[in-house]
Design a protein around this motif. Sequence first.
Motif, short mmCIF file in Angstrom:
data_model
loop_
_atom_site.label_atom_id
_atom_site.label_comp_id
_atom_site.label_asym_id
_atom_site.label_seq_id
_atom_site.Cartn_x
_atom_site.Cartn_y
_atom_site.Cartn_z
N ALA A 94 -0.92 4.95 4.40
CA ALA A 94 -0.78 3.53 4.14
C ALA A 94 -0.08 2.79 5.27
O ALA A 94 -0.34 1.62 5.52
CB ALA A 94 0.01 3.33 2.85
N GLY A 95 0.83 3.47 5.97
CA GLY A 95 1.64 2.76 6.95
C GLY A 95 1.08 2.81 8.34
O GLY A 95 1.33 1.92 9.14
N MET B 131 0.82 -1.21 0.00
CA MET B 131 0.00 0.00 0.00
C MET B 131 0.86 1.26 0.00
O MET B 131 0.45 2.30 -0.51
CB MET B 131 -0.94 0.01 1.22
CG MET B 131 -2.14 -0.89 1.03
SD MET B 131 -3.48 -0.44 2.13
CE MET B 131 -2.83 -0.96 3.69
N LEU B 132 2.05 1.15 0.58
CA LEU B 132 2.95 2.31 0.61
C LEU B 132 3.29 2.78 -0.81
O LEU B 132 3.70 3.93 -1.01
CB LEU B 132 4.24 1.97 1.34
CG LEU B 132 4.17 1.97 2.86
CD1 LEU B 132 5.45 1.43 3.45
CD2 LEU B 132 3.93 3.38 3.36
N ARG B 133 3.15 1.88 -1.75
CA ARG B 133 3.44 2.26 -3.14
C ARG B 133 2.38 3.19 -3.67
O ARG B 133 2.61 3.91 -4.63
CB ARG B 133 3.51 1.01 -4.04
CG ARG B 133 4.62 0.07 -3.70
CD ARG B 133 5.95 0.66 -4.09
NE ARG B 133 6.08 0.82 -5.54
CZ ARG B 133 7.17 1.26 -6.15
NH1 ARG B 133 8.22 1.59 -5.44
NH2 ARG B 133 7.21 1.36 -7.46
N PRO C 147 13.61 -5.82 -6.86
CA PRO C 147 14.54 -4.76 -6.49
C PRO C 147 13.87 -3.39 -6.59
O PRO C 147 13.14 -3.11 -7.54
CB PRO C 147 15.66 -4.89 -7.53
CG PRO C 147 15.62 -6.32 -7.93
CD PRO C 147 14.19 -6.74 -7.84
N GLY C 148 14.12 -2.56 -5.58
CA GLY C 148 13.51 -1.25 -5.56
C GLY C 148 12.02 -1.32 -5.28
O GLY C 148 11.30 -0.34 -5.42
N PHE C 149 11.57 -2.50 -4.88
CA PHE C 149 10.14 -2.76 -4.67
C PHE C 149 9.34 -2.41 -5.93
O PHE C 149 8.21 -1.95 -5.87
CB PHE C 149 9.61 -1.98 -3.45
CG PHE C 149 8.55 -2.77 -2.69
CD1 PHE C 149 8.89 -3.90 -1.99
CD2 PHE C 149 7.23 -2.36 -2.70
CE1 PHE C 149 7.92 -4.62 -1.30
CE2 PHE C 149 6.25 -3.08 -2.02
CZ PHE C 149 6.61 -4.20 -1.32
N ASN C 150 9.99 -2.64 -7.06
CA ASN C 150 9.30 -2.42 -8.33
C ASN C 150 8.63 -3.71 -8.78
O ASN C 150 8.95 -4.79 -8.33
CB ASN C 150 10.30 -1.96 -9.40
CG ASN C 150 10.81 -0.56 -9.09
OD1 ASN C 150 10.02 0.32 -8.73
ND2 ASN C 150 12.12 -0.38 -9.19
N TRP C 151 7.66 -3.51 -9.67
CA TRP C 151 6.87 -4.65 -10.13
C TRP C 151 7.72 -5.65 -10.90
O TRP C 151 8.51 -5.28 -11.75
CB TRP C 151 5.73 -4.17 -11.03
CG TRP C 151 4.75 -5.26 -11.32
CD1 TRP C 151 4.74 -6.07 -12.41
CD2 TRP C 151 3.67 -5.66 -10.50
NE1 TRP C 151 3.72 -6.99 -12.32
CE2 TRP C 151 3.04 -6.74 -11.15
CE3 TRP C 151 3.17 -5.22 -9.27
CZ2 TRP C 151 1.93 -7.40 -10.61
CZ3 TRP C 151 2.06 -5.87 -8.75
CH2 TRP C 151 1.45 -6.95 -9.42
N THR C 152 7.58 -6.96 -10.56
CA THR C 152 8.27 -8.01 -11.31
C THR C 152 7.30 -9.16 -11.51
O THR C 152 6.36 -9.34 -10.74
CB THR C 152 9.48 -8.55 -10.54
OG1 THR C 152 9.06 -8.90 -9.24
CG2 THR C 152 10.59 -7.53 -10.45
N TRP C 153 7.53 -9.93 -12.55
CA TRP C 153 6.74 -11.15 -12.76
C TRP C 153 7.54 -12.32 -12.21
O TRP C 153 8.65 -12.57 -12.64
CB TRP C 153 6.45 -11.35 -14.24
CG TRP C 153 5.64 -10.24 -14.84
CD1 TRP C 153 6.09 -9.28 -15.68
CD2 TRP C 153 4.26 -9.98 -14.61
NE1 TRP C 153 5.08 -8.42 -16.00
CE2 TRP C 153 3.92 -8.83 -15.36
CE3 TRP C 153 3.24 -10.61 -13.87
CZ2 TRP C 153 2.65 -8.29 -15.38
CZ3 TRP C 153 1.98 -10.08 -13.89
CH2 TRP C 153 1.68 -8.93 -14.64
N PRO C 154 6.96 -13.03 -11.23
CA PRO C 154 7.76 -14.08 -10.57
C PRO C 154 8.29 -15.13 -11.53
O PRO C 154 9.39 -15.65 -11.33
CB PRO C 154 6.79 -14.67 -9.55
CG PRO C 154 5.45 -14.14 -9.87
CD PRO C 154 5.62 -12.90 -10.67
N TRP C 155 7.50 -15.48 -12.55
CA TRP C 155 7.96 -16.55 -13.45
C TRP C 155 9.05 -16.06 -14.40
O TRP C 155 9.88 -16.84 -14.85
CB TRP C 155 6.79 -17.13 -14.25
CG TRP C 155 5.92 -16.08 -14.87
CD1 TRP C 155 6.09 -15.52 -16.08
CD2 TRP C 155 4.78 -15.48 -14.27
NE1 TRP C 155 5.13 -14.58 -16.29
CE2 TRP C 155 4.29 -14.54 -15.20
CE3 TRP C 155 4.10 -15.64 -13.05
CZ2 TRP C 155 3.16 -13.76 -14.95
CZ3 TRP C 155 2.99 -14.87 -12.82
CH2 TRP C 155 2.54 -13.94 -13.75
#
Lengths: 255, 339
Positions: free
Chosen positions: B266-267, B257-259, B323-331
């Motif tokens: 959010a916190g 939510m902090l994003r 990294p950087g709490f940026n969006w990634t696709w786990p697969w």
Amino acid sequence: MANIPSADELKKRLQDNVIYKSVFRPGSIYRKGYRDTSRDRALAAMNNVLYHLHPVKVKRHGLKLTYTYCLGGTSFFLFILLTVTGIFLMFFYRPAAGPGSEIAYLDMQNLRANVQFGDLVRNMHRWGAHLMVFTVFLHMARVFYHGAYKPPREFNWVVGVILLLVTLFLAFTGYLLPWDQLAIWAVQVGTSMAGFTPVFGQQIQFALLGGVEIGPETLLRWYVLHVLALPFILAIFLAVHFWRIRKDGGISGPL
Amino acid sequence: MAEDPGIDQETFDRLIEEGQPERVARAKAKAAAARKSRQAEASSGNGAAADGEAGGGGGGETPEQVQERVFKELVDDGAPERVARAKAKAAAARAEKAAEKSSEPAKQPAGAKSGGGGGAAAGNGAANRAGDGTGIALTPEQRQQRVAAALAGRAEGGGPHERTGGTETKYAGQEHTHRLLAMVPPTGIQQIRGKQDDKAYTWPHLLTAEFICLMAVTAFLFVFSALAPAPLRELANPNVTPNPSKAPWYFLGLQEMLRYWHPMVAGVTIPLLLGPLALVAIPYLDRNPSMRPERRRFAYTLFTMFLVASAALTLSGSFFRGPGFNWTWPWADGIWFTL
Ligand code: HEM
């Protein structure tokens, strides 16, 4: 040699012993002459320190696994299990850190490498803690979907919310103790959120950390919270929780 | 003994003279009277009890008299003085006990009276016994008569609020009165019975189930712990920030939510203030008495949305943030998640 008594005979003699009888009260299933009668079933619940958390009789629908899913019971059992494994861990852990004397971390390494069952017990403690957070949460959901917070159980729901918060805080304080990178940075993230509290954010963060940043003081503080203060609070509210279940007429339902 | 204590005239007059308001004076005078009558009752208690015994048993003596009489008789019979005294004492004790027993039923109305505060239940029990000898058992007709009499007397004497001159005028011409609290049919209270639920014994039914559950959890945890080691990273180092830094999984929904919102929202505000408050408020806001799922559509929908949202946020914070709490696709990019 012909006079050696049979196993049955031995058991009978043991159970006739004065001391044995003083330990196992009437109705105990270990006592001589326990019979599967209504009377002895009732006494089994009434006369046992553990069983008498329960009433003598319970609503039949509550016995079905699909009513409670045993979630509250499992949460409680995990709490016991965590207490036992936690006491074991305390024998091998000192909450000290700081430049040049990373005792907490070294103790963890030692526990894993050199202590008999040390690694297994640590794993059980850690996985059990995660599991407990999960089961408590699921328990809350199950209570909601059964409408089990409705009168007269409103207040027990409130007690439950307190239990949930204490459980979370208990898990979080434990997370710091290994004093590895995972621990301090998770706590860093968590406590910096607390720093954004309106008005007294700084004070709250200071109180949580025991200083302006994570250090040996934080470790000691969280250790005391984790092994003493929070379990104590949890135990008190658990007592209220269980007491209220009975006073509110036992398990809710049937739907 | 037990008359309505009324008010203590002396106290009343004194207080009025002192310039107290009438209401206060009356209240205090009433209390004084009650105190006095209680004292009187206490000091006459023993004697009264023995009198009760006299009526029932025919001895007509207080325990002290019994002791004296028995002692004399025995000494006259030639018993040693020591023996006689002991026996006399025992007889007195017996007499006292008997008196107590026989006066017990009469005590109850007296107790009710003092609890009710100046009510006129006075000496009810005694009157009952004197009246018909059987104690409590009145026929319904008799009871009705008494109630009617009591009510009539009250009407004549004026309401309790108009009373000024003590007891005499109020209940004049009446031997005893009743204070009518409620009419309970003879079959009343005792008939209320809880509905018999369908119940089973805790032992063995519930405890067996719990035991199995407990064993299953232990076995699961044991096997899992034997197979999966808990993480222990390198020594804590405040100068090296891991990328990403993540909170424990139960806070990852918040971190997610902090994003989207300012940390204050959010916190803190949502999780620490609004969240628990909303949870605590649920039972007090949801006034729908039904427990049936089909009658709780709205509550179900709302709570399910809450659960789904929490799960979605937590899963996304756990597995879809790198990294950087940026969006990634786990697969595609791998998983940054440690329990
Ligand atoms: C440490 C955490 C907790 C433990 C050990 C615990 C334990 C239990 C147990 C053993 C029961 C008996 C029924 C069952 O097993 O479902 C129960 C019932 C109940 N719990 Fe909890 N609980 C906890 C947290 C919570 C939470 C977070 C809530 C809600 C916010 C809650 C609300 C209730 C209510 C309302 C009941 C009565 C349910 C009914 O009558 O059907 N509890 N709890």
